[in-house]
Write a protein that holds these residues in place. Structure first.
Motif, mmCIF file in Angstrom:
data_model
loop_
_atom_site.group_PDB
_atom_site.id
_atom_site.type_symbol
_atom_site.label_atom_id
_atom_site.label_comp_id
_atom_site.label_asym_id
_atom_site.label_seq_id
_atom_site.Cartn_x
_atom_site.Cartn_y
_atom_site.Cartn_z
ATOM 1 N N ALA A 1 28.250 -54.616 -6.746
ATOM 2 C CA ALA A 1 28.882 -55.663 -5.935
ATOM 3 C C ALA A 1 30.234 -55.215 -5.408
ATOM 4 C CB ALA A 1 29.036 -56.938 -6.763
ATOM 5 N N ILE A 2 31.030 -54.604 -6.258
ATOM 6 C CA ILE A 2 32.356 -54.127 -5.850
ATOM 7 C C ILE A 2 32.235 -53.059 -4.776
ATOM 8 C CG2 ILE A 2 34.389 -52.840 -6.629
ATOM 9 C CD1 ILE A 2 34.051 -54.369 -9.344
ATOM 10 N N GLU A 3 31.329 -52.109 -4.972
ATOM 11 C CA GLU A 3 31.142 -51.035 -3.990
ATOM 12 C C GLU A 3 30.668 -51.587 -2.653
ATOM 13 O OE1 GLU A 3 31.716 -47.692 -3.926
ATOM 14 O OE2 GLU A 3 32.705 -47.936 -5.856
ATOM 15 N N CYS A 4 29.721 -52.510 -2.682
ATOM 16 C CA CYS A 4 29.205 -53.090 -1.436
ATOM 17 C C CYS A 4 30.305 -53.832 -0.689
ATOM 18 C CB CYS A 4 28.048 -54.041 -1.726
ATOM 19 S SG CYS A 4 26.487 -53.234 -2.080
ATOM 20 N N LEU A 5 31.012 -54.697 -1.395
ATOM 21 C CA LEU A 5 32.052 -55.505 -0.749
ATOM 22 C C LEU A 5 33.206 -54.661 -0.224
ATOM 23 C CD1 LEU A 5 32.099 -58.627 -3.079
ATOM 24 C CD2 LEU A 5 31.226 -58.470 -0.742
ATOM 25 N N SER A 6 33.506 -53.571 -0.905
ATOM 26 C CA SER A 6 34.628 -52.743 -0.458
ATOM 27 C C SER A 6 34.295 -51.932 0.795
ATOM 28 C CB SER A 6 35.088 -51.817 -1.580
ATOM 29 O OG SER A 6 34.095 -50.859 -1.871
ATOM 30 N N ASN A 7 33.027 -51.877 1.163
ATOM 31 C CA ASN A 7 32.629 -51.092 2.341
ATOM 32 C C ASN A 7 32.052 -51.933 3.471
ATOM 33 O OD1 ASN A 7 33.120 -48.247 1.550
ATOM 34 N ND2 ASN A 7 31.773 -48.801 -0.140
ATOM 35 N N THR A 8 32.189 -53.255 3.405
ATOM 36 C CA THR A 8 31.591 -54.113 4.440
ATOM 37 C C THR A 8 32.174 -53.873 5.825
ATOM 38 O OG1 THR A 8 33.080 -55.919 3.836
ATOM 39 C CG2 THR A 8 30.853 -55.958 2.892
ATOM 40 N N SER A 9 33.382 -53.339 5.894
ATOM 41 C CA SER A 9 33.981 -53.061 7.204
ATOM 42 C C SER A 9 33.210 -51.982 7.963
ATOM 43 C CB SER A 9 35.437 -52.638 7.039
ATOM 44 O OG SER A 9 35.515 -51.414 6.335
ATOM 45 N N GLU B 1 24.177 -48.581 1.748
ATOM 46 C CA GLU B 1 23.850 -47.163 1.561
ATOM 47 C C GLU B 1 24.960 -46.425 0.810
ATOM 48 O OE1 GLU B 1 21.071 -45.402 2.097
ATOM 49 O OE2 GLU B 1 20.089 -47.232 2.777
ATOM 50 N N ILE B 2 26.197 -46.661 1.210
ATOM 51 C CA ILE B 2 27.333 -46.006 0.558
ATOM 52 C C ILE B 2 27.396 -46.399 -0.915
ATOM 53 C CG2 ILE B 2 29.859 -45.942 0.449
ATOM 54 C CD1 ILE B 2 29.776 -46.239 3.571
ATOM 55 N N ALA B 3 27.226 -47.692 -1.191
ATOM 56 C CA ALA B 3 27.288 -48.178 -2.572
ATOM 57 C C ALA B 3 26.183 -47.557 -3.421
ATOM 58 C CB ALA B 3 27.187 -49.694 -2.594
ATOM 59 N N LEU B 4 24.966 -47.558 -2.907
ATOM 60 C CA LEU B 4 23.848 -47.021 -3.678
ATOM 61 C C LEU B 4 23.974 -45.520 -3.914
ATOM 62 C CD1 LEU B 4 20.881 -49.010 -2.100
ATOM 63 C CD2 LEU B 4 21.920 -49.363 -4.352
ATOM 64 N N SER C 1 26.918 -43.906 -4.112
ATOM 65 C CA SER C 1 28.109 -43.603 -4.914
ATOM 66 C C SER C 1 27.960 -43.946 -6.389
ATOM 67 C CB SER C 1 29.326 -44.324 -4.346
ATOM 68 O OG SER C 1 29.196 -45.721 -4.529
ATOM 69 N N ILE C 2 27.030 -44.830 -6.712
ATOM 70 C CA ILE C 2 26.830 -45.216 -8.113
ATOM 71 C C ILE C 2 25.805 -44.284 -8.738
ATOM 72 C CG2 ILE C 2 26.006 -47.026 -9.653
ATOM 73 C CD1 ILE C 2 27.050 -49.029 -7.552
ATOM 74 N N GLU C 3 26.202 -43.670 -9.839
ATOM 75 C CA GLU C 3 25.317 -42.744 -10.529
ATOM 76 C C GLU C 3 24.818 -43.355 -11.829
ATOM 77 O OE1 GLU C 3 27.534 -39.089 -10.811
ATOM 78 O OE2 GLU C 3 26.663 -38.443 -8.913
ATOM 79 N N VAL C 4 23.537 -43.102 -12.112
ATOM 80 C CA VAL C 4 22.889 -43.618 -13.312
ATOM 81 C C VAL C 4 22.669 -42.447 -14.266
ATOM 82 C CG1 VAL C 4 20.834 -44.778 -14.202
ATOM 83 C CG2 VAL C 4 21.724 -45.375 -11.940
ATOM 84 N N SER C 5 23.125 -42.602 -15.495
ATOM 85 C CA SER C 5 22.926 -41.561 -16.503
ATOM 86 C C SER C 5 21.479 -41.567 -16.967
ATOM 87 C CB SER C 5 23.838 -41.796 -17.703
ATOM 88 O OG SER C 5 25.183 -41.656 -17.327
ATOM 89 N N ILE C 6 20.916 -40.397 -17.086
ATOM 90 C CA ILE C 6 19.541 -40.237 -17.528
ATOM 91 C C ILE C 6 19.544 -39.546 -18.895
ATOM 92 C CG2 ILE C 6 17.304 -39.184 -16.963
ATOM 93 C CD1 ILE C 6 18.209 -41.354 -15.002
ATOM 94 N N GLU D 1 22.597 -35.739 -17.374
ATOM 95 C CA GLU D 1 22.206 -35.707 -15.964
ATOM 96 C C GLU D 1 22.410 -37.081 -15.359
ATOM 97 O OE1 GLU D 1 18.369 -34.663 -13.170
ATOM 98 O OE2 GLU D 1 18.378 -33.997 -15.240
ATOM 99 N N LYS D 2 22.881 -37.096 -14.116
ATOM 100 C CA LYS D 2 23.107 -38.356 -13.407
ATOM 101 C C LYS D 2 22.404 -38.306 -12.067
ATOM 102 C CE LYS D 2 27.421 -39.354 -15.657
ATOM 103 N NZ LYS D 2 28.657 -40.061 -15.580
ATOM 104 N N ILE D 3 21.834 -39.448 -11.692
ATOM 105 C CA ILE D 3 21.114 -39.571 -10.428
ATOM 106 C C ILE D 3 21.663 -40.788 -9.697
ATOM 107 C CG2 ILE D 3 18.843 -39.958 -9.376
ATOM 108 C CD1 ILE D 3 17.611 -38.656 -11.860
ATOM 109 N N SER D 4 21.814 -40.690 -8.378
ATOM 110 C CA SER D 4 22.355 -41.824 -7.625
ATOM 111 C C SER D 4 21.394 -43.007 -7.685
ATOM 112 C CB SER D 4 22.644 -41.438 -6.172
ATOM 113 O OG SER D 4 21.449 -41.309 -5.449
ATOM 114 N N LEU D 5 21.963 -44.178 -7.710
ATOM 115 C CA LEU D 5 21.187 -45.414 -7.802
ATOM 116 C C LEU D 5 20.196 -45.536 -6.647
ATOM 117 C CD1 LEU D 5 20.709 -48.073 -9.296
ATOM 118 C CD2 LEU D 5 22.628 -49.048 -8.011
#
Length: 64
Positions: free
Chosen positions: A9-17, A25-28, A30-35, A40-44
């Motif tokens: 939510a924070i990432e999405c709202l900070s890039n609405t401009s 797209e930017i939010a998804l 930039s957020i990495e999920v630990s596996i 190892e981390k993979i983007s959301l």
């Protein structure tokens, strides 16, 4: 629950401009999920299907 909702939510709202679609797209990306053990981390974005992206865009549109 991986505890990603607030961060997303924070990432999405900070890039609405940059536009709703770009914000999502930017939010998804930039957020990495630990596996596994976290070594190892993979983007959301790799875990989200197109209809879920559309749902997120629709929700974000309601708040902007």
């Amino acid at each position: 629950d991986a505890g990603l909702a607030r961060k997303l939510a924070i990432e999405c709202l900070s890039n609405t401009s940059k536009g709703i679609k770009n914000a999502v797209e930017i939010a998804l990306e930039s957020i990495e999920v630990s596996i596994g053990d976290g070594s190892e981390k993979i983007s959301l974005s790799k875990f989200i299907i197109s209809s879920q992206k559309q749902d997120l865009e629709d929700l974000l549109e309601d708040f902007s």
